[in-house]
Scaffold this active site. Sequence first.
Site: not given
Length: 187
Positions: A99-101
């Site tokens: 998730i995300c980065a």
Amino acid sequence: MMKISIFFAPGFEEIEALTPADVLRRAGFEVDLLGLEPVVEGAHQIKVTMDKVLDQVIDGYDLIVLPGGMPGADNLRKNHFVIESIKKQANSGKKVAAICAAPIVLEAAGLLEDRNFTNYPGFEEQISHGTYLDDRLFVVDGNITTSKGPGTALEFSYQLVDSLGGDAQTLKEDMQYNFLQEIIRKK
């Protein structure tokens, strides 16, 4: 019982790590928090005590979850045990989620080639393989799941429950998520 591991590195995004841990445990799965240290401090100075230290390549999990956050995702990307563990996991057909980065960690492990993915806006610039889908909360491509960022942590977690054969719909009702969604729709 399905076994899940969530990897923690210094600078992890707390909501992206702890929401899946909470939701997956509520769903009845066994969840291990594996850290690069015995106690890992997140990006917002929240310290979390690990179940185990990730000091070798791991095996035996049905899902490995990689939270984002900076420098957490970068610290995961630089760790040999993380990279080798997720390669082994994915190459054996088992699930990996980021998730995300954290999709930059999947890229470092060579797991995004010929795959669709999403991530926190801007991190796709660090990814040279796969197809970035900007307009999705999460993307499932085979055994790889990716998600946008902190605001998508609950949807991401419910998706993981469903992907493991759990009942996310009941969890959504129990956690009042469906109520929240109905209120949002009415506005």
